[in-house]
Design a protein around this motif. Structure first.
Motif, PDB file in Angstrom:
ATOM      1  N   THR A  91       0.835  -1.206   0.000  1.00 28.27           N
ATOM      2  CA  THR A  91       0.000   0.000   0.000  1.00 28.27           C
ATOM      3  C   THR A  91       0.866   1.251   0.000  1.00 28.27           C
ATOM      4  O   THR A  91       0.589   2.230  -0.728  1.00 28.27           O
ATOM      5  N   ASN A  92       1.920   1.237   0.789  1.00 34.26           N
ATOM      6  CA  ASN A  92       2.832   2.382   0.816  1.00 34.26           C
ATOM      7  C   ASN A  92       3.615   2.503  -0.487  1.00 34.26           C
ATOM      8  O   ASN A  92       3.812   3.608  -1.013  1.00 34.26           O
TER       9      ASN A  92
ATOM     10  N   GLN B 122      -2.208   5.665   0.711  1.00 35.89           N
ATOM     11  CA  GLN B 122      -3.579   6.175   0.604  1.00 35.89           C
ATOM     12  C   GLN B 122      -4.380   5.346  -0.410  1.00 35.89           C
ATOM     13  O   GLN B 122      -4.010   5.277  -1.583  1.00 35.89           O
TER      14      GLN B 122
ATOM     15  N   SER C  85      -8.533   4.403  -1.637  1.00 33.86           N
ATOM     16  CA  SER C  85      -9.971   4.678  -1.521  1.00 33.86           C
ATOM     17  C   SER C  85     -10.768   3.421  -1.854  1.00 33.86           C
ATOM     18  O   SER C  85     -10.286   2.501  -2.523  1.00 33.86           O
TER      19      SER C  85
ATOM     20  N   ARG D 284     -12.054   4.864   2.945  1.00 33.49           N
ATOM     21  CA  ARG D 284     -10.653   4.967   2.550  1.00 33.49           C
ATOM     22  C   ARG D 284      -9.740   4.493   3.677  1.00 33.49           C
ATOM     23  O   ARG D 284     -10.145   4.390   4.834  1.00 33.49           O
TER      24      ARG D 284
ATOM     25  N   SER E  25      -5.648   5.123   5.190  1.00 28.51           N
ATOM     26  CA  SER E  25      -4.409   5.893   5.172  1.00 28.51           C
ATOM     27  C   SER E  25      -3.459   5.201   6.148  1.00 28.51           C
ATOM     28  O   SER E  25      -3.509   5.435   7.350  1.00 28.51           O
TER      29      SER E  25
END
Length: 647
Positions: free
Chosen positions: A367-368, A374, A376, A491, A493
């Protein structure tokens, strides 16, 4: 307090004889697992545990150490509580049966039952097991020993008070019939009916006069209240019950929704305890869960066998949540579970390090890497996504079904299977391949959203079993959402990836454990040799001189000796005991002695023991021998004339 549905859960209170081993600890970990799950569902939960601190055994242990019983139980109770705290159990009260409010309520309970005729004064004569604090009739013994623990019993005769169990037998059977789920698993219910209720209940001895460490009977101070009446009452005294004036908390939480106990004390909780409540006019608990034992490999844990594992020691090395996970995932609903260091490490590496830890680490890292942390929400795009979402929703349903029926190992298997499904979803979608093409950007985000939502769901489902692990997953997700609705979050984060469980080098750690165990055993053996047998001698039940004089001990010379056919343990000894008639004795010493080692030696024989037939040989007496660590040593009396009486 009135806005939520209540759920009152208890454990059996731990006996303050010794520090509890990991098998004892399972009781409170299981109850905590259920309590946390119920809180997650929105219940007003009250979780009671504690320590059972009275009885003859405690008095004897304290005497052996030269301290007061109260000082002894203060120390052991604090050890029990320290282990419970080390396992992060979320109890609301840790009750001690030496607490003033408990003792006062128990005295009042005893008095009420006596005044209404449910307790009466009589004379007890029968068999008593000191370790179990239990009375038995001769017909209840198994091979002449305690049916619960298998230890020797002693004859007991004393004035005592009795509870009229027989008066309530039919009422209890009717309750069983009206509440078929009262005892779980069902096999425990069948045991109670077939082994105790159908043969007929004997009235229960509920006081003792042969020792002093207990709650005194208020109107007859020579008696102390039998430990089981004392201990069982904690479930109501711990939330404010008193026959004269109970607190509001008692009326709110009672009856208990679930008693969590070990299978060895089901009889006390499903026969004695409900009858006590019936006599008091109080509602009965809704359900009793008699869970199986945790064995070391296939054997019961015992310090004498050197196979005891302590939960706090295991947690200090491998982590609390790893221990909790093993206990909750490896204990079946009805059959005994087992633990070894090898099995623990195997489960840790397979489930926690590989399946769960690797999943969390690579999902957060991707994901990073691909989206700067981030992501959604994206709707499912194809059959793989839809199958994954359907699996997630089915996992929630299966988990709840299994938790609601207290099938903890099945519930944990359901969760871990979903973690495996998440890993499979990664393999099916290959995010690293999608990341190579800008055209697949939306598809990649769809995949990562589903994986992150899968982690969020896993954290929620794992939180009753592994609260710290669940918290660490949420920290990496930077998300406190604990709902069970999959796919509703807009979402994510995320933070930085951090390993949850480092893989264990099995060979290295097992070698370290073996070395530590050997050093500990050598230390304990040295301490035991230094202390001698003082503790064992002090803990023996005392007999009068007239009892001892009934035993006829004679010196006898071994004139012949041979193995007994069909037995690996027995030798047949022919003895000259001075009577002019040869005496035959069968002795289980073949492992330590050859026939030629004994012929010509003088031994000590119990001459007036009732004959017994062993492997077809009538044995008239027994020779004296001593247990010496891992061997048996015959007590020789060479030089003493045959027939001499030993005094």
């Amino acid at each position: 307090m009135q806005d939520k549905q209540k759920f009152y859960i208890t454990t059996a209170i731990a006996y303050t004889s010794r520090k509890p081993h990991i098998g004892n600890t399972y009781d409170v970990v299981l109850a905590d697992f259920i309590a946390r799950y119920k809180r997650m569902q929105g219940f007003d939960v009250y979780f009671l545990t504690g320590s059972d601190e009275h009885g003859q055994k405690i008095e004897e242990y304290a005497l052996a150490e030269g301290i007061t019983p109260k000082a002894y139980v203060d120390r052991v109770s604090s050890q029990i509580r320290a282990v419970w705290d080390a396992m992060h159990t979320s109890y609301d009260r840790f009750i001690r049966t030496t607490d003033a409010d408990h003792e006062a309520a128990v005295q009042a309970i005893f008095k009420q039952l006596y005044e209404q005729g449910d307790i009466y004064k009589g004379q007890y004569e029968g068999k008593y097991c000191v370790p179990c604090e239990s009375f038995f009739t001769a017909s209840q013994l198994v091979d002449g020993k305690c049916p619960d623990c298998g230890r020797e019993v002693v004859d007991a005769k004393e004035e005592a008070y009795f509870l009229r169990l027989s008066k309530y037998q039919d009422q209890l059977l009717a309750y069983y019939a009206a509440h078929p789920d009262y005892i779980q698993p069902e096999s425990r219910r069948n045991e109670m009916i077939n082994n105790f209720l159908k043969p007929g209940l004997n009235d229960l001895c509920v006081s003792r006069t042969s020792f002093k460490w207990g709650i005194p009977v208020e109107f007859d101070p020579g008696h102390v209240i039998y430990v089981w009446l004392d201990a069982l009452s904690n479930y109501i005294t711990g939330i404010g019950y008193h026959p004269d004036a109970s607190r509001d908390s008692y009326h709110h939480y009672w009856p208990a929704d679930l008693h969590v106990i070990g299978k060895d004390i089901v009889r006390f909780h499903t026969i004695y305890w409900p009858i006590i409540l019936m006599a008091l006019g109080q509602p009965l608990p809704k359900q009793v869960l008699g869970h199986p034992w945790l064995l070391f490999a296939e054997d019961k844990m015992s310090k004498s066998k050197g196979n005891v594992i302590y939960a706090d020691d295991l947690a200090a090395r491998f982590g609390v949540d790893a221990v909790r996970y093993y206990l909750l995932s490896q204990m079946p609903f009805a059959q005994d579970g087992n633990i070894t260091y090898e099995s623990f490490i195997s489960v840790y590496n397979a489930d926690l390090a590989n399946t769960l830890g690797n999943l969390v680490n690579r999902t957060i890292a991707m994901t990073n890497k691909y989206f700067g942390g981030q992501v959604s929400r994206k709707a499912p795009q194809d059959a793989i996504d839809r199958d994954f979402v359907a699996t997630a929703k089915q996992t929630v349903q299966d988990y709840q079904d299994r938790m609601d029926t207290y099938h903890n190992a099945d519930a944990m298997e359901t969760v871990m299977n979903f973690a495996k499904r998440c890993n499979k979803y990664i393999d099916e979608t290959s995010p690293w391949a999608l990341a190579k093409n800008e055209a697949d950007r939306v598809r990649l985000e769809t995949v990562m959203y589903h994986l992150l939502e899968g982690l969020r769901l896993l954290a929620t489902l794992l939180s009753p079993a592994m609260p710290d692990c669940a918290s660490h997953i949420r920290d990496q997700l930077q998300c406190d959402d604990v709902t069970l609705d999959f796919g509703k979050r807009d979402r994510f984060s995320v933070g930085q990836a951090a390993p949850l469980f480092a893989r264990i080098d099995s060979e290295k750690v097992l070698a370290e454990l073996a070395s530590e165990l050997k050093a500990q055993q050598e230390k304990e053996q040295a301490a035991a040799q230094k202390a001698g047998v003082a503790e064992n001698v002090a803990s023996l039940s005392q007999i009068a001189i007239e009892d001892f004089m009934k035993v006829e001990l004679r010196a006898a010379t071994v004139t012949a000796c041979e193995p007994i056919k069909g037995s690996k343990k027995l030798l047949k000894l022919t003895l000259n005991d001075g009577s002019g008639t040869p005496r035959t004795v069968a002795s289980g010493i073949a492992k330590w002695y050859r026939p030629e080692d004994l012929i010509g030696h003088t031994v000590i024989v119990v001459a007036n023991l009732k004959p017994a037939v062993l492997c077809g040989v009538e044995s008239n007496g027994m020779i004296l021998a001593a247990d010496a660590e891992d061997e048996v040593r015959v007590l020789f009396a060479d030089g003493v004339p045959a027939g001499s009486r030993v005094r």
